[in-house]
Scaffold this motif. Sequence first.
Motif, short mmCIF file in Angstrom:
data_model
loop_
_atom_site.label_atom_id
_atom_site.label_comp_id
_atom_site.label_asym_id
_atom_site.label_seq_id
_atom_site.Cartn_x
_atom_site.Cartn_y
_atom_site.Cartn_z
N ASP A 117 0.70 -1.23 -0.16
CA ASP A 117 -0.10 -0.07 -0.06
C ASP A 117 0.87 1.36 0.05
O ASP A 117 0.51 2.24 -0.66
CB ASP A 117 -0.97 0.06 1.22
N ILE A 118 1.91 1.40 0.67
CA ILE A 118 2.65 2.48 0.64
C ILE A 118 3.57 2.36 -0.73
O ILE A 118 3.42 3.78 -1.23
CB ILE A 118 3.96 2.27 1.67
N ALA A 119 3.87 1.43 -1.05
CA ALA A 119 4.43 1.46 -2.54
C ALA A 119 3.38 2.15 -3.88
O ALA A 119 3.59 2.77 -4.66
CB ALA A 119 5.08 0.24 -3.03
N ALA A 120 2.34 1.46 -3.57
CA ALA A 120 1.17 1.65 -4.59
C ALA A 120 0.50 3.21 -4.62
O ALA A 120 0.00 3.36 -5.56
CB ALA A 120 0.07 0.61 -4.73
N LYS A 121 0.65 3.53 -3.34
CA LYS A 121 -0.02 4.73 -3.27
C LYS A 121 0.71 6.07 -3.00
O LYS A 121 0.99 6.99 -3.62
CB LYS A 121 -1.14 4.90 -2.05
N ALA A 122 1.71 5.86 -1.86
CA ALA A 122 2.51 6.95 -1.51
C ALA A 122 3.73 7.14 -2.44
O ALA A 122 3.86 8.13 -3.01
CB ALA A 122 2.82 6.70 -0.05
N VAL A 123 4.53 6.12 -2.58
CA VAL A 123 5.85 6.14 -3.34
C VAL A 123 5.32 6.62 -4.91
O VAL A 123 5.95 7.37 -5.44
CB VAL A 123 6.48 4.96 -3.42
N TYR A 124 4.21 5.75 -5.37
CA TYR A 124 3.59 6.06 -6.76
C TYR A 124 3.24 7.60 -6.76
O TYR A 124 3.50 8.35 -7.92
CB TYR A 124 2.37 5.33 -6.75
N GLY A 125 2.66 7.98 -5.72
CA GLY A 125 2.21 9.50 -5.63
C GLY A 125 3.43 10.46 -5.89
O GLY A 125 3.24 11.22 -6.54
N LEU A 126 4.49 10.00 -5.14
CA LEU A 126 5.57 10.87 -5.12
C LEU A 126 6.37 11.01 -6.68
O LEU A 126 6.76 11.73 -7.04
CB LEU A 126 6.60 10.38 -4.27
N ILE A 127 6.19 9.74 -7.07
CA ILE A 127 6.73 9.51 -8.39
C ILE A 127 5.86 10.36 -9.65
O ILE A 127 6.38 11.11 -10.47
CB ILE A 127 7.12 7.94 -9.12
N ILE A 128 4.65 10.27 -9.54
CA ILE A 128 3.59 11.23 -10.43
C ILE A 128 4.18 12.62 -10.17
O ILE A 128 4.06 13.53 -11.02
CB ILE A 128 2.28 11.10 -9.81
N TYR A 129 4.40 13.14 -8.76
CA TYR A 129 4.91 14.43 -8.56
C TYR A 129 6.33 14.79 -9.15
O TYR A 129 6.34 15.87 -9.97
CB TYR A 129 5.14 14.58 -7.08
N ARG A 130 7.16 13.92 -9.33
CA ARG A 130 8.36 13.82 -9.79
C ARG A 130 8.10 14.28 -11.61
O ARG A 130 8.80 14.89 -11.99
CB ARG A 130 9.43 12.97 -9.86
N LEU A 131 7.32 13.39 -12.03
CA LEU A 131 6.59 13.25 -13.28
C LEU A 131 6.13 14.81 -13.59
O LEU A 131 6.37 15.27 -14.78
CB LEU A 131 5.69 12.38 -13.72
N ALA A 132 5.38 14.99 -12.77
CA ALA A 132 4.55 16.41 -13.11
C ALA A 132 5.76 17.59 -13.07
O ALA A 132 5.43 18.46 -14.02
CB ALA A 132 3.52 16.54 -11.96
N LYS A 133 6.58 17.59 -12.28
CA LYS A 133 7.74 18.62 -12.12
C LYS A 133 8.63 18.44 -13.56
O LYS A 133 8.68 19.43 -14.21
CB LYS A 133 8.64 18.45 -11.02
N LEU A 134 8.98 17.33 -13.95
CA LEU A 134 9.77 17.21 -14.94
C LEU A 134 9.06 17.67 -16.23
O LEU A 134 9.70 18.55 -17.25
CB LEU A 134 10.09 15.81 -15.35
N LYS A 135 7.72 17.29 -16.31
CA LYS A 135 6.85 17.76 -17.46
C LYS A 135 6.62 19.29 -17.49
O LYS A 135 6.79 20.07 -18.53
CB LYS A 135 5.47 17.06 -17.63
N SER A 136 6.52 19.89 -16.16
CA SER A 136 6.42 21.29 -15.97
C SER A 136 7.70 21.92 -16.64
O SER A 136 7.41 22.91 -17.36
CB SER A 136 6.17 21.57 -14.84
N TYR A 137 8.83 21.53 -16.34
CA TYR A 137 10.02 22.16 -16.76
C TYR A 137 10.12 21.99 -18.42
O TYR A 137 10.47 22.94 -18.71
CB TYR A 137 11.36 21.43 -16.33
N ALA A 138 9.82 20.69 -18.94
CA ALA A 138 9.82 20.59 -20.36
C ALA A 138 9.00 21.57 -21.25
O ALA A 138 9.36 22.02 -22.30
CB ALA A 138 9.46 18.98 -20.56
N ASP A 139 7.76 21.79 -20.46
CA ASP A 139 6.79 22.51 -21.27
C ASP A 139 7.00 23.85 -21.24
O ASP A 139 6.72 24.79 -22.00
CB ASP A 139 5.40 22.46 -20.64
N ASP A 140 7.85 24.38 -20.09
CA ASP A 140 8.15 25.89 -19.87
C ASP A 140 9.02 26.64 -21.06
O ASP A 140 9.88 25.91 -21.71
CB ASP A 140 8.72 26.18 -18.44
#
Lengths: 251, 251
Positions: free
Chosen positions: B228-251
């Motif tokens: 549950d920690i992997a599938a929700k919390a760690v997963y959510g944090l990777i989603i955050y990293r993805l969102a940050k990476l894509k934010s830079y890429a789009d900028d």
Amino acid sequence: DALTQGQFDTVYNFLSLVIAAQLFTAIFLILALQRVLPRYRQALIIAAVVCGIAAYHYFRIFDSFKEAFVTEAVGGRGEYVQAAGASFNEGYRYVDWLLTVPLLLVELIAVLALAKAVQSALLWKLIPAATLMIVLGYPGEISTDDGTRLLWGVLSTIPFLYILYVLFVELTKSLDRQPPGVRNLISQLRILLLISWLVYPVAYALPLLGISGPDAWVLKQAGYSLADIAAKAVYGLIIYRLAKLKSYADD
Amino acid sequence: DALTQGQFDTVYNFLSLVIAAQLFTAIFLILALQRVLPRYRQALIIAAVVCGIAAYHYFRIFDSFKEAFVTEAVGGRGEYVQAAGASFNEGYRYVDWLLTVPLLLVELIAVLALAKAVQSALLWKLIPAATLMIVLGYPGEISTDDGTRLLWGVLSTIPFLYILYVLFVELTKSLDRQPPGVRNLISQLRILLLISWLVYPVAYALPLLGISGPDAWVLKQAGYSLADIAAKAVYGLIIYRLAKLKSYADD
Ligand SMILES: CC1=C(/C=C/C(C)=C/C=C/C(C)=C/C=O)C(C)(C)CCC1
Ligand SMILES: CC1=C(/C=C/C(C)=C/C=C/C(C)=C/C=O)C(C)(C)CCC1
């Protein structure tokens, strides 16, 4: 083991002090987020989350303590004995460290705003070492056998020394480009880290040195409480000062 | 079945670890919302909500566990037996999954910011399949009959395999236009998803393989907690990293 009223009250008050300190440091850091440049906010968010996690665990430790030690004395003026059916769970501390110790290291590296490659190289060393340190310490902590305690304690000390090496030797090389005031504050932060982190292995080693009984136990709880305030709340506030200093310097 | 103090404490500490991990990942994601471009915030909000829902259910599971297993031993140092009049409710997990599993899939699709038509085509496949998977698994979970468990388990595995097919085959076609660093992170995310999601059917199948008793039960609780920690919390944090990476890429 039984506690006197004085001993019970001392632990009780220390635990409550930690709750207040962590909870409101977390709130302070969240409210102060806008006072630093965006690139330093990540560090402050992590600092706030660390203090929040600690507050959560201290709420639990506090409740566990109140359930585990009880008295029949009128006005609570008597001996506090261990209750039937409830234990004081020391495991909370290790669960807390498992989450917060890696985050404290991330927080330190994040506020420095080093080059991305240097950051991730440092974290790839620090986080696994911190996790290993805590996981290796736990079997010794819950064991009642001195030999077992010593063995796991020594194993856990290896990653601990490695962390100190990375922070005090490797990290130093990356600090040349930090402004002078910042460098000063980082030195203070590392000294605070060193002193407060040393409390934990020392407390762990007390039973091995033959120091035990209720007085030693109360002292250990007080020591952990103060070390936790230093290592998380005071540490987080210094991180905030660093972030502000660096925000001015960058501006 | 009775638990030793060590077994009781292990489950107790794992459940508390999950509460802390989910609750503070949710808070972290909320605080970090401003760090990504508006178009990626939907994904982070969902990630925070998923971790919040999980924290809620783990508070309940924790309380249910503490009520269901009790001891009379002083200091809790003894055997923990099942209490009269209280059950450990495994149903919380299915209620949790019914809400969070579809949201985890929405979160993944949302952060990719694909074309609207592609998004809704994927979600029209993934969400009904996820719901079906959980609803079909439940009758088997609460049954004490191995045949019934096997039957519903197999039925539930059909939509499960379909979800994996959509994520690993159909979704792959839509990833060409993602920047290379992002594509890398998405691969890691899907591997994390695959490994952590596999824990659930394996745990479900344990009784069919004749693995039972207190040790197996403790292991199952620990496994669910980490998954549950992997599938929700760690997963959510990777989603955050993805969102940050894509934010830079789009900028
Ligand atoms: C070396 C060593 C240990 C180190 C523990 C440390 C360094 C804990 C730090 C905790 C912090 C910083 C908490 C949060 O504020 C253990 C595990 C006691 C086991 C014995 C050997
Ligand atoms: C295939 C299968 C199952 C799959 C369950 C899954 C895949 C659950 C995922 C849960 C998650 C991801 C929770 C949140 O983090 C069941 C229902 C056990 C029944 C047996 C067959």
